[in-house]
Design an enzyme around this catalytic site. Structure first.
Site, mmCIF file in Angstrom:
data_model
loop_
_atom_site.group_PDB
_atom_site.id
_atom_site.type_symbol
_atom_site.label_atom_id
_atom_site.label_comp_id
_atom_site.label_asym_id
_atom_site.label_seq_id
_atom_site.Cartn_x
_atom_site.Cartn_y
_atom_site.Cartn_z
ATOM 1 N N ASP A 191 0.827 -1.206 0.000
ATOM 2 C CA ASP A 191 0.000 0.000 0.000
ATOM 3 C C ASP A 191 0.863 1.259 0.000
ATOM 4 O O ASP A 191 2.095 1.203 0.194
ATOM 5 C CB ASP A 191 -0.913 -0.019 1.238
ATOM 6 C CG ASP A 191 -2.250 0.650 0.992
ATOM 7 O OD1 ASP A 191 -2.323 1.524 0.112
ATOM 8 O OD2 ASP A 191 -3.216 0.305 1.690
ATOM 9 N N ASP A 202 -10.967 1.886 -3.156
ATOM 10 C CA ASP A 202 -11.461 1.440 -1.850
ATOM 11 C C ASP A 202 -12.977 1.307 -1.856
ATOM 12 O O ASP A 202 -13.547 0.735 -0.932
ATOM 13 C CB ASP A 202 -11.033 2.419 -0.747
ATOM 14 C CG ASP A 202 -9.646 2.086 -0.215
ATOM 15 O OD1 ASP A 202 -9.060 1.082 -0.661
ATOM 16 O OD2 ASP A 202 -9.143 2.831 0.651
HETATM 17 C C1 GLA Z 1 -5.762 1.935 2.391
HETATM 18 C C2 GLA Z 1 -6.183 0.844 1.430
HETATM 19 C C3 GLA Z 1 -7.243 -0.022 2.055
HETATM 20 C C4 GLA Z 1 -6.726 -0.602 3.354
HETATM 21 C C5 GLA Z 1 -6.257 0.507 4.269
HETATM 22 C C6 GLA Z 1 -5.588 -0.038 5.504
HETATM 23 O O1 GLA Z 1 -6.787 2.837 2.597
HETATM 24 O O2 GLA Z 1 -6.635 1.398 0.226
HETATM 25 O O3 GLA Z 1 -7.629 -1.049 1.175
HETATM 26 O O4 GLA Z 1 -5.679 -1.491 3.090
HETATM 27 O O5 GLA Z 1 -5.341 1.370 3.621
HETATM 28 O O6 GLA Z 1 -5.142 0.959 6.338
#
Ligand code: GLA
Length: 707
Positions: A447, A511
């Site tokens: 990420d 997301d």
């Molecule tokens: C980001 C990612 C999510 C999740 C969060 C965890 O927002 O896009 O999918 O993994 O971090 O903190």
């Protein structure tokens, strides 16, 4: 003397004219030309002489790398100045072209300034993808400060007057905007240090171009760093597109004797609308980019983020793993919250070891439980980041990206590590190595939840070097653990590009798991990204981000058309929904080979249904998903026009169950549809296939087989 170069591949031809006095012109990029085409004639037809108020020797509007030394008044493809402020009005004094591996190599030299550019324009032999990069070399005795360099500068045909560009923000990625190219410049710059929520692609085309018709060129920059995309319309109406990295003033200084190479830019031509772009782009990604670790079949994931958030511990995860396995999940991915001191997003990034309170026995027991249930194990990390509240930061406060003497503003409470520094990279690589060596981890979700600001390293502007450092870190982890699959995520879809897709097996496009949003996001992210490389998870209802509710059947079917996963807590589902989800996981497993190797198309019916189809390359079978976010205007609803049918063949059509609730309740002639029906290809092509019920939030599957 003018020399012509031509290459062919994937049903496309690229032809350039090289005037050795320094001009290289685009003669053709588009459909395959007949082998004996007279390129000099084609060139001549596109050449015009001086007019009122132009330089007496006007530079061609078809220059593949214009500079301002010749009277080119559009944006130059490369620009800069020498260290002591001496002018660098670049004008190519000689040009040479050569052919190698289906690539036209172009050498442009400014003898006076002793600057040279080497362009590589490759036409992929199978897919017709045009892949371009530029290397600029400074042979002068002074350092050269690069202000701008295009990876591709593509003169556009007259019909390419419409632009489809993409807007985006967190959980709102891939929003297309269509408009006429304005006079002057349309420009999109991203400086976040990631590809950005808006991505790094756009389309130019005919005013009437759609998914299924019209001439289009899709352009893409394959790099996850600051960049500029532009379409420029010159005063005489000629247009060009350019894509390249974007630098801060002073960021890129090319020392005498050194070079700088751009990332790759890509162009896909289609004469039959956007779906043919997808056919070629998906084939290119599958054959040339996706790493070896990316194997079919793609296993069904459960990701813990929207199921339990930061509340992960041994007992919770073992129970959740049991619930996941029971519905058919094949890989269990533990998201954020597992590492030392991570109670929320305020701390612990950088301390990549299991939290001793949540996991007193390390991750071993959880992984053993996951494996005992027949699943593989994946883990979330955010390697380029650090929280000020972490052991790593306390030990190495100078390792974060910062400007000396300035405040260190955070985003999501975190700072970017200065991974342009080899010592910082090595340290993080060591921690990841130890995790991957200690535990049988088959997958990491990588990420990146911050922008780079202030983008400074060691007192110099350095966004590009920090981005490159992160990619190097990823490459070093891959080199040490080649079987481990990497997913690229950046607050959702802010890191989706071909540079990443040569390292990661898939991207996380958003997301937002809201299935209605996902119709748009997967349609448009899927323009260039094949479905198996796009994470598509079933979210809860109401959706945690948008609050919208949708039936499980609809949510599950939208997910089936990407790399399917689950982003909810199956323990909390009503039994009927859990059963419905399990049935769709089974359907996904039945069809995933077709879904992930077939030719994917998108279309929208005249009454607004989104249609995704995956057609086997030999045309014998296809699976079609028909999705409605709103009510059909008519009943029976607008017919579905199937693609890839042979008018001479006969096809069996089946609507695999379960059916939308509304159909079960209301359909009086259900019997007509419950067993396969057969039709002539010609009839289907002519009349299309109407579907029985068109209520909002219904989704049909149509399985088509040649008989
Ligand atoms: C980001 C990612 C999510 C999740 C969060 C965890 O927002 O896009 O999918 O993994 O971090 O903190």
């Amino acid at each position: 003397m003018v020399e012509y170069q031509r290459i062919d591949g994937g049903g496309r031809t690229l032809a350039l004219a090289c005037d050795q006095a320094g001009e290289v012109r685009l003669v053709h990029f588009g459909p395959a030309l007949p082998p004996n085409t007279n390129l000099a004639d084609l060139d001549a037809l596109q050449t015009s002489g001086p007019r009122e108020s132009t330089p007496d020797a006007p530079p061609s509007a078809r220059l593949v790398y214009p500079t301002d030394g010749f009277g080119w008044m559009g944006t130059p493809a490369v620009e800069g100045c020498f260290e002591d402020g001496l002018e660098a009005a670049i004008g190519w004094s000689s040009a040479r072209t050569g052919l190698q591996d289906n690539t036209i190599l172009i050498e442009l030299v400014d003898n006076r300034l002793r600057l040279a550019v080497a362009l590589s324009w490759r036409l992929d032999s199978d897919t017709g993808a045009l892949v371009c990069s530029a290397r600029i070399t400074n042979n002068a005795s002074q350092p050269f400060h690069l202000a701008r360099v295009a990876a591709i500068h593509l003169p556009l045909p007259d019909w390419a007057g419409d632009i489809i560009a993409f807007d985006g923000d967190w959980a709102k990625e891939a929003r297309p905007h269509r408009f006429r190219a304005p006079p002057g410049i349309w420009k999109q710059t991203d400086r976040t240090g990631r590809t950005g929520f808006r991505g790094s692609s756009f389309v130019v085309g005919d005013a009437g171009a759609t998914f299924d018709q019209g001439r289009v060129i899709a352009l893409h920059l394959g790099w996850s760093g600051p960049h500029t995309l532009a379409v420029e319309t010159l005063p005489d109406g000629q247009r060009c597109a350019s894509l390249g990295p974007r630098f801060a003033p002073g960021e890129v200084v090319i020392a005498p004797g050194s070079s700088r190479t751009t990332p790759n830019a890509y162009a896909f031509y289609s004469g039959e609308g956007l779906n043919t772009v997808s056919t070629h782009a998906h084939a290119y990604v599958r054959e040339r980019l996706l790493p070896a670790a990316s194997r079919l079949p793609r296993p069904v994931h459960l990701n813990t983020w929207e199921a339990v958030g930061f509340d992960v511990d041994e007992a919770t995860l073992i129970e959740l793993a049991g619930a996941a396995a029971a519905i058919g999940v094949e890989r269990f991915v533990v998201d954020d919250g597992w590492f030392s001191g991570r109670a929320n997003d305020g701390s612990a990034l950088g301390d990549w070891r299991p939290d001793p309170t949540k996991f007193p026995n390390g991750l071993g027991p959880v992984i053993a439980a996951v494996q005992a249930r027949g699943m593989s194990f994946g883990l979330w990390v955010e390697p380029e980041m650090v929280n000020p509240e972490s052991d790593l930061y306390r030990r190495h406060p100078d390792w974060c990206v910062h400007a000396e003497g300035a405040a260190r503003p955070t985003m999501r409470n975190q700072l970017w590590l200065d991974v342009s520094r080899p010592d910082v990279r090595d340290h993080i690589a060591g921690m990841l190595d130890s995790l991957l060596t200690t535990y049988p981890i088959s997958y990491i979700k990588w990420d990146c939840n911050r922008f780079i600001f202030p983008a400074v390293s060691d007192g110099r502007p350095a966004a590009g070097a920090i981005v490159e450092g992160g990619l190097e870190l990823m490459d070093s982890v891959r080199a040490r653990h080649p079987a481990v699959e990497i997913e690229a995520c950046a607050s959702g879809g802010a890191r989706v590009d071909f540079g990443l897709l040569s390292r990661a097996v898939r991207v996380w496009p958003s997301d937002s798991t809201d299935a209605v949003d996902r119709l748009r996001i997967q349609s448009w992210t899927g323009l260039l990204t094949p479905p198996e490389a796009m994470g598509a998870h079933v979210g809860a209802s109401p959706n945690p981000i948008t609050g919208r509710s949708a039936p499980m059947l609809f949510r599950a079917r939208v997910s089936m058309f990407g790399h399917m996963g689950v982003e909810l807590d199956p323990r909390k589902l009503p039994a009927t929904d859990r059963e419905m989800l399990a049935r769709h996981i089974a359907l996904y497993k039945q069809f995933r080979t077709l879904l992930h190797s077939g030719v994917r198309s998108t279309s929208v019916t005249t009454d607004g249904a989104v249609v995704w189809a995956s057609c086997a390359r030999d045309g014998v079978e296809q699976l079609v998903g028909v999705f409605r976010d709103d009510e059909a205007a008519s009943l029976p609803s607008a017919p579905i026009r199937l693609r890839g049918l042979d008018p001479e063949a006969r096809y069996s059509i089946e609507l695999p169950p379960p059916w939308p609730e509304a159909a079960r309740r209301r359909l009086t002639d259900a019997a007509t549809w419950t067993s396969p029906r057969t039709f002539d290809g010609a009839v289907l092509l002519n009349a299309g296939l109407p579907l029985p019920v068109g209520d909002p939030l219904t989704a049909w599957l149509v399985h088509v087989r040649r008989v």
